[in-house]
Every structure is written in structure tokens, then in C-alpha cells.
Design a protein around this motif. Structure first.
Motif, PDB file in Angstrom:
ATOM      1  N   ILE A 145      -8.122  -2.966 -13.646  1.00 48.79           N
ATOM      2  CA  ILE A 145      -7.978  -1.564 -13.255  1.00 48.79           C
ATOM      3  C   ILE A 145      -8.723  -1.282 -11.955  1.00 48.79           C
ATOM      4  O   ILE A 145      -8.177  -0.698 -11.012  1.00 48.79           O
ATOM      5  N   ILE A 146      -9.981  -1.708 -11.882  1.00 52.03           N
ATOM      6  CA  ILE A 146     -10.754  -1.554 -10.648  1.00 52.03           C
ATOM      7  C   ILE A 146     -10.227  -2.548  -9.604  1.00 52.03           C
ATOM      8  O   ILE A 146     -10.007  -3.707  -9.911  1.00 52.03           O
ATOM      9  N   PRO A 147     -10.024  -2.092  -8.358  1.00 54.02           N
ATOM     10  CA  PRO A 147      -9.489  -3.007  -7.341  1.00 54.02           C
ATOM     11  C   PRO A 147     -10.486  -4.111  -6.983  1.00 54.02           C
ATOM     12  O   PRO A 147     -11.693  -3.892  -7.063  1.00 54.02           O
ATOM     13  N   PRO A 148      -9.967  -5.304  -6.610  1.00 52.49           N
ATOM     14  CA  PRO A 148      -8.558  -5.685  -6.536  1.00 52.49           C
ATOM     15  C   PRO A 148      -8.014  -6.032  -7.919  1.00 52.49           C
ATOM     16  O   PRO A 148      -8.787  -6.356  -8.806  1.00 52.49           O
ATOM     17  N   SER A 149      -6.709  -5.940  -8.086  1.00 49.97           N
ATOM     18  CA  SER A 149      -6.110  -6.145  -9.398  1.00 49.97           C
ATOM     19  C   SER A 149      -4.821  -6.933  -9.277  1.00 49.97           C
ATOM     20  O   SER A 149      -3.899  -6.526  -8.574  1.00 49.97           O
ATOM     21  N   LEU A 150      -4.773  -8.057  -9.992  1.00 53.16           N
ATOM     22  CA  LEU A 150      -3.567  -8.883  -9.997  1.00 53.16           C
ATOM     23  C   LEU A 150      -2.376  -8.158 -10.622  1.00 53.16           C
ATOM     24  O   LEU A 150      -1.282  -8.133 -10.038  1.00 53.16           O
ATOM     25  N   PRO A 151      -2.520  -7.525 -11.803  1.00 55.60           N
ATOM     26  CA  PRO A 151      -1.371  -6.793 -12.369  1.00 55.60           C
ATOM     27  C   PRO A 151      -0.869  -5.660 -11.479  1.00 55.60           C
ATOM     28  O   PRO A 151       0.331  -5.401 -11.424  1.00 55.60           O
ATOM     29  N   LEU A 152      -1.781  -4.972 -10.771  1.00 57.53           N
ATOM     30  CA  LEU A 152      -1.343  -3.883  -9.891  1.00 57.53           C
ATOM     31  C   LEU A 152      -0.548  -4.412  -8.708  1.00 57.53           C
ATOM     32  O   LEU A 152       0.366  -3.738  -8.219  1.00 57.53           O
ATOM     33  N   VAL A 153      -0.876  -5.618  -8.242  1.00 59.81           N
ATOM     34  CA  VAL A 153      -0.089  -6.230  -7.158  1.00 59.81           C
ATOM     35  C   VAL A 153       1.335  -6.479  -7.640  1.00 59.81           C
ATOM     36  O   VAL A 153       2.316  -6.145  -6.952  1.00 59.81           O
ATOM     37  N   VAL A 154       1.472  -7.060  -8.835  1.00 65.45           N
ATOM     38  CA  VAL A 154       2.802  -7.353  -9.381  1.00 65.45           C
ATOM     39  C   VAL A 154       3.576  -6.055  -9.617  1.00 65.45           C
ATOM     40  O   VAL A 154       4.762  -5.958  -9.261  1.00 65.45           O
ATOM     41  N   TYR A 155       2.915  -5.055 -10.186  1.00 65.99           N
ATOM     42  CA  TYR A 155       3.584  -3.762 -10.405  1.00 65.99           C
ATOM     43  C   TYR A 155       4.022  -3.150  -9.074  1.00 65.99           C
ATOM     44  O   TYR A 155       5.139  -2.629  -8.958  1.00 65.99           O
ATOM     45  N   GLY A 156       3.151  -3.201  -8.073  1.00 67.80           N
ATOM     46  CA  GLY A 156       3.484  -2.622  -6.773  1.00 67.80           C
ATOM     47  C   GLY A 156       4.710  -3.251  -6.156  1.00 67.80           C
ATOM     48  O   GLY A 156       5.541  -2.564  -5.540  1.00 67.80           O
ATOM     49  N   VAL A 157       4.841  -4.580  -6.321  1.00 63.37           N
ATOM     50  CA  VAL A 157       6.021  -5.280  -5.774  1.00 63.37           C
ATOM     51  C   VAL A 157       7.281  -4.843  -6.505  1.00 63.37           C
ATOM     52  O   VAL A 157       8.296  -4.513  -5.885  1.00 63.37           O
ATOM     53  N   ILE A 158       7.232  -4.806  -7.825  1.00 64.11           N
ATOM     54  CA  ILE A 158       8.423  -4.486  -8.619  1.00 64.11           C
ATOM     55  C   ILE A 158       8.813  -3.013  -8.463  1.00 64.11           C
ATOM     56  O   ILE A 158       9.997  -2.678  -8.367  1.00 64.11           O
ATOM     57  N   ALA A 159       7.800  -2.140  -8.425  1.00 63.12           N
ATOM     58  CA  ALA A 159       8.074  -0.696  -8.326  1.00 63.12           C
ATOM     59  C   ALA A 159       8.240  -0.233  -6.883  1.00 63.12           C
ATOM     60  O   ALA A 159       8.515   0.954  -6.649  1.00 63.12           O
ATOM     61  N   ASP A 160       8.065  -1.145  -5.915  1.00 67.80           N
ATOM     62  CA  ASP A 160       8.139  -0.801  -4.492  1.00 67.80           C
ATOM     63  C   ASP A 160       7.194   0.364  -4.179  1.00 67.80           C
ATOM     64  O   ASP A 160       7.570   1.361  -3.567  1.00 67.80           O
ATOM     65  N   THR A 161       5.945   0.199  -4.617  1.00 65.97           N
ATOM     66  CA  THR A 161       4.920   1.228  -4.463  1.00 65.97           C
ATOM     67  C   THR A 161       3.751   0.651  -3.677  1.00 65.97           C
ATOM     68  O   THR A 161       3.443  -0.531  -3.785  1.00 65.97           O
ATOM     69  N   SER A 162       3.097   1.493  -2.885  1.00 64.87           N
ATOM     70  CA  SER A 162       1.979   1.057  -2.052  1.00 64.87           C
ATOM     71  C   SER A 162       0.867   0.433  -2.897  1.00 64.87           C
ATOM     72  O   SER A 162       0.296   1.092  -3.784  1.00 64.87           O
ATOM     73  N   ILE A 163       0.540  -0.818  -2.612  1.00 59.63           N
ATOM     74  CA  ILE A 163      -0.532  -1.499  -3.336  1.00 59.63           C
ATOM     75  C   ILE A 163      -1.887  -0.904  -2.951  1.00 59.63           C
ATOM     76  O   ILE A 163      -2.797  -0.805  -3.786  1.00 59.63           O
ATOM     77  N   GLY A 164      -2.021  -0.483  -1.708  1.00 54.74           N
ATOM     78  CA  GLY A 164      -3.257   0.175  -1.283  1.00 54.74           C
ATOM     79  C   GLY A 164      -3.532   1.443  -2.081  1.00 54.74           C
ATOM     80  O   GLY A 164      -4.663   1.694  -2.512  1.00 54.74           O
ATOM     81  N   ARG A 165      -2.498   2.254  -2.292  1.00 59.33           N
ATOM     82  CA  ARG A 165      -2.654   3.476  -3.091  1.00 59.33           C
ATOM     83  C   ARG A 165      -2.968   3.140  -4.550  1.00 59.33           C
ATOM     84  O   ARG A 165      -3.768   3.818  -5.202  1.00 59.33           O
ATOM     85  N   LEU A 166      -2.338   2.095  -5.061  1.00 55.80           N
ATOM     86  CA  LEU A 166      -2.619   1.663  -6.438  1.00 55.80           C
ATOM     87  C   LEU A 166      -4.067   1.209  -6.582  1.00 55.80           C
ATOM     88  O   LEU A 166      -4.739   1.540  -7.567  1.00 55.80           O
ATOM     89  N   PHE A 167      -4.555   0.451  -5.606  1.00 56.99           N
ATOM     90  CA  PHE A 167      -5.950   0.006  -5.648  1.00 56.99           C
ATOM     91  C   PHE A 167      -6.892   1.204  -5.639  1.00 56.99           C
ATOM     92  O   PHE A 167      -7.858   1.251  -6.408  1.00 56.99           O
ATOM     93  N   ALA A 168      -6.625   2.170  -4.764  1.00 52.69           N
ATOM     94  CA  ALA A 168      -7.482   3.360  -4.698  1.00 52.69           C
ATOM     95  C   ALA A 168      -7.417   4.146  -6.004  1.00 52.69           C
ATOM     96  O   ALA A 168      -8.425   4.687  -6.472  1.00 52.69           O
ATOM     97  N   ALA A 169      -6.237   4.199  -6.601  1.00 51.56           N
ATOM     98  CA  ALA A 169      -6.052   4.971  -7.840  1.00 51.56           C
ATOM     99  C   ALA A 169      -6.794   4.360  -9.017  1.00 51.56           C
ATOM    100  O   ALA A 169      -7.111   5.059  -9.984  1.00 51.56           O
ATOM    101  N   GLY A 170      -7.090   3.073  -8.963  1.00 51.06           N
ATOM    102  CA  GLY A 170      -7.710   2.402 -10.106  1.00 51.06           C
ATOM    103  C   GLY A 170      -9.210   2.571 -10.208  1.00 51.06           C
ATOM    104  O   GLY A 170      -9.790   2.306 -11.270  1.00 51.06           O
ATOM    105  N   LEU A 171      -9.864   3.031  -9.149  1.00 47.94           N
ATOM    106  CA  LEU A 171     -11.327   3.059  -9.142  1.00 47.94           C
ATOM    107  C   LEU A 171     -11.906   4.035 -10.163  1.00 47.94           C
ATOM    108  O   LEU A 171     -12.739   3.667 -11.003  1.00 47.94           O
ATOM    109  N   ILE A 172     -11.474   5.295 -10.126  1.00 52.50           N
ATOM    110  CA  ILE A 172     -12.006   6.301 -11.057  1.00 52.50           C
ATOM    111  C   ILE A 172     -11.648   5.959 -12.508  1.00 52.50           C
ATOM    112  O   ILE A 172     -12.517   6.016 -13.392  1.00 52.50           O
ATOM    113  N   PRO A 173     -10.397   5.593 -12.822  1.00 52.46           N
ATOM    114  CA  PRO A 173     -10.092   5.172 -14.205  1.00 52.46           C
ATOM    115  C   PRO A 173     -10.961   4.012 -14.685  1.00 52.46           C
ATOM    116  O   PRO A 173     -11.405   4.002 -15.839  1.00 52.46           O
ATOM    117  N   GLY A 174     -11.236   3.037 -13.810  1.00 48.14           N
ATOM    118  CA  GLY A 174     -12.080   1.914 -14.202  1.00 48.14           C
ATOM    119  C   GLY A 174     -13.493   2.354 -14.545  1.00 48.14           C
ATOM    120  O   GLY A 174     -14.084   1.888 -15.529  1.00 48.14           O
TER     121      GLY A 174
END
Length: 425
Positions: A148-177
């Protein structure tokens, strides 16, 4: 008929214990043979699925985690965490969580956390008089913070499949972590009070600064990775390469705990793990293409919306589906299969794809703590010499804070989206 056969073969192979990549590949290839799809189209889809620049990050994040474990950096992290929070009631439980937060900024994988830190943490807690069940349970639960906290291997895979910014996903994971860590520390405090677990020695500034100095260079790893991304020095993909280069620098030249023979062994382990991940991604690409061609996602979305148009109810239904599937399927495979089906539903009710990615990954992390798959439990069972069934029982109470955080993040999206919206204006 062919579509029904696709799912029958897939689930039959999974139940029979076949590797996920094999189950996806055989089911998909059977469908294409029945439908007369040219083999070159299938091969083109498979190659296209892994021909992605962000996926280059996968082997490098895997290798960075292996290097950190092999070079003894995890021991320095644990020692520093012990000096920082070990003075609290149930100190080693808090140390367990704190060390996982720090290691999360280096490896991005729950299994790497459990395998690397788990042995050190459980051994130290046993020696200090903690119950084995508590030691295994908190170690398993805290390891889920890693992806959940960046960097994250699952978030990279999700970002590729969902065509979503991996940078935004990494930033989004910090507070939840950090919320996950805080909730687990509350659980540790509760258990420590009722079971009267010991503290470490009182807090000492000299010990704190000595261990901080010893662990300073490893602690800079997440700063380099996240800071480099935020300041535009390198992309999220390139940050994985930077993590490996820094880990090699520390192991070979600073601490001298690595030699080239160990680096070669780590490289071979990385190749093996990466190959399995890429096979899953390649075969799931065909599977996802078949689902798209048959409009399965649209039919599924329509079916859910026919049941209810209430956003809360739909989110709860989707989370329940993910939670059940996470109990039976490995994380990367679940991401590649579920994202093309569930993301359109989430978008249809106004859920941001970044927000959906975080709650999807957290949900699947909970699946790592549940039988029958429960990869983290298998790893901890091996490193702690505790039977798998006992690991399941020991971890069960710690699902309460994790599920509570999942529900909080699901229905308060601002906790996930505030930081990426601040950074990526």
C-alpha cells in the motif's frame, strides 16, 4: 457455450491446484480454438500484454526487496524501530508495525516483508516472552502494509491494466498505509494491556540516535524513491531501477555484506519470480480480451446496477466479491482478472480509478491472510515453524483493524485522493 467452457476450465484447474498462469492460459486457448481465433492473434495479445514500460518496474522492485533481505539491511531497520517505539507497552509489537512501514518504502511486497523481517521479528518477540500466536498474527498483519505504501508492485500492475497514473497511485497509498499502521498499533496496545506484555528498556536518546545513524542510509531508500518521483527526477518505473542501484551500493560498498555470488543468486531468484508474474500478466491479457470481446464487464455492471443503483451497496458488493476471490487467488492474478470486470462498474457509479485501485489492493492484501491460499501465512508458517492452521487462527483477530480501515477508505475517498490531488494539480 464457449464462454461458459472458459470459466468451467479456469475454475476446474484452479481447484485442482494448477498454477494460475496455466489455468488462465489453458482456459483462454481452449476458447480461442473453439472460436477459431488465429494463433498469431493470441500470441500478439500475449506479447502486447507484457510489452509495457511501467512493467519494467516489476523485476526491479522484486530484486530490490531480495537485496535488502540478503544484505542484512532488515536487521538495521528492526534495531532502529526497536529504539524508536520499543519503550511502549507491548513494545516489540509496535516495533513490528514500525519496521513494516519502513520496509514498505523499499520492497513494496507483502511476502518480501514477511520473509525478510518476519524471521527477525518473531524470534525477538519469542525471546522477550510474547505469545507465539500474537507474534505471528501481528507479523502477518503488518506485512500487508508493504503493497500500500509506495513503492508498490501490485499498484504498478493495477496501473498498467487500468491505464491509470502510477505516480498518482503511489501518492494515494501513503495515507492509507499509515492508517493501517495506526490501527494495528491500537490493536497491539489493547493486547498488551490485557496480557501485560513487557516494554523494552525506557527510551534513550543515545541509543535512538546511534541506531538511527546505523540505519540512516537504508532509511533514505524510500526518500530517494518517493522524492525522486515527486520532484520529477525519475518516473515510477525508473524509481525501481534507482532502488536496485542503491541497494547494491549499500550491500557491496558500504556494509560489504554482499558479494557477487550472492548478487547472482538474488538475480536468479528475481528472474524466477518475475517470470511467474509475467506469465500471469500475459495469459490474463488474453483472458481479459475475451471478456471484453464478449462484453462480460458490461453485462456484469448491468446486473449489479439492476440489483441496486445505490453507490454504497454496489461498493460493498464489489468488496465482498474481491474479498472472497482474494481468499483463493494470488494477488497479481486477481488484479489482472478483476480489474477489467470491476473497474467499469466502479466508474459507472462515480468511483475514481485511483481510489478504486487502493481499496482493491487493500482488499486483496487481506486475502493474503486468509486460507486456503494465504501466501503470507505459508511464508510465516515456514519461518516460524508454526503449523499453517495455527497461523490462520493467530492472524484472525488482526483482520478486524484491517477491515475497519478498508471500510473507512471505501466510504471516505478523500483519505485516498487528497494527497495525489495536492501533488498532481
Amino acid at each position: 457455450m464457449a464462454l461458459a467452457l472458459l470459466f468451467i476450465i479456469l475454475f476446474a484447474l484452479l481447484i485442482a491446484g494448477a498454477p494460475v498462469a496455466v489455468a488462465l492460459g489453458v482456459a483462454s486457448l481452449t476458447y480461442t480454438l473453439i472460436e477459431g481465433v488465429p494463433s498469431m492473434v493470441v500470441l500478439h495479445r500475449m506479447v502486447g500484454g507484457i510489452d509495457s514500460f511501467p512493467l519494467i518496474a516489476v523485476p526491479f522492485f522484486i530484486m530490490a526487496g531480495h537485496l535488502m533481505n540478503t544484505s542484512g539491511i532488515t536487521t538495521k531497520i528492526f534495531t532502529f524501530s526497536r529504539a524508536a517505539v520499543g519503550w511502549m507497552h507491548g513494545g516489540l509489537g509496535h516495533v513490528n508495525v514500525g519496521a513494516s512501514v519502513i520496509f514498505a518504502g523499499m520492497s513494496g511486497a507483502a511476502v518480501a516483508d514477511a520473509g525478510g523481517l518476519g524471521n527477525i521479528e518473531i524470534k525477538a518477540m519469542r525471546e522477550a516472552g510474547y505469545d507465539t500466536d500474537f507474534s505471528v498474527g501481528i507479523t502477518a498483519a503488518s506485512s500487508t502494509i508493504g503493497p500500500i505504501i509506495p513503492p508498490s508492485l501490485p499498484l504498478v500492475v493495477y496501473g498498467v491494466i487500468a491505464d491509470t497514473s502510477i505516480g498518482r497511485l503511489f501518492a494515494a497509498g501513503l495515507i492509507p498505509g499509515l492508517l493501517m499502521a495506526f490501527s494495528l498499533m491500537i490493536m497491539v496496545a489493547y493486547y498488551s494491556r490485557i496480557r501485560k506484555y513487557p516494554r523494552d528498556d525506557r527510551f534513550r536518546f543515545d541509543v535512538f540516535f546511534r541506531t538511527l545513524w546505523a540505519a540512516l542510509l537504508p532509511l533514505l531508500t524510500p526518500v530517494i524513491i518517493v522524492g525522486g518521483i515527486l520532484f520529477g527526477i525519475f518516473t515510477p518505473t525508473e524509481s525501481a531501477i534507482a532502488a536496485v542501484a542503491y541497494a547494491l551500493f549499500l550491500g557491496l560498498f558500504v556494509y560489504r555484506t554482499l558479494d557477487w555470488r550472492r548478487v547472482l543468486r538474488v538475480s536468479m531468484d528475481t528472474v524466477e519470480t518475475t517470470a511467474s508474474v509475467m506469465m500471469i500478466v500475459a495469459t490474463s491479457t488474453i483472458f481479459a480480451w475475451i471478456l471484453t470481446a464478449n462484453q462480460v464487464a458490461e453485462v456484469f455492471a448491468s446486473g449489479l446496477l439492476d440489483l441496486t443503483e445505490n453507490k454504497t451497496a454496489i461498493l460493498l458488493l464489489m468488496m465482498l466479491i474481491v474479498l472472497v476471490i482474494g481468499c483463493f487467488m494470488e494477488t497479481i492474478a486477481a488484479i489482472t482478472i478483476l480489474t477489467p470486470v470491476l473497474l467499469p462498474v466502479a466508474l459507472s457509479v462515480g468511483v475514481d480509478p485511483v481510489h478504486f485501485g487502493i481499496i482493491l489492493i487493500l482488499n486483496l492484501m487481506i486475502g493474503l491472510l486468509t486460507p486456503p491460499v494465504g501466501m503470507v501465512l505459508y511464508v510465516l508458517s515456514k519461518v516460524s515453524a508454526v503449523p499453517f492452521e495455527r497461523c490462520v487462527v493467530a492472524t484472525a483477530p488482526f483482520l478486524i483493524p484491517l477491515i475497519s480501515v478498508l471500510l473507512l477508505l471505501t466510504f471516505v475517498p478523500e483519505l485516498t485522493l487528497w494527497l495525489p490531488s495536492l501533488i498532481y494539480k
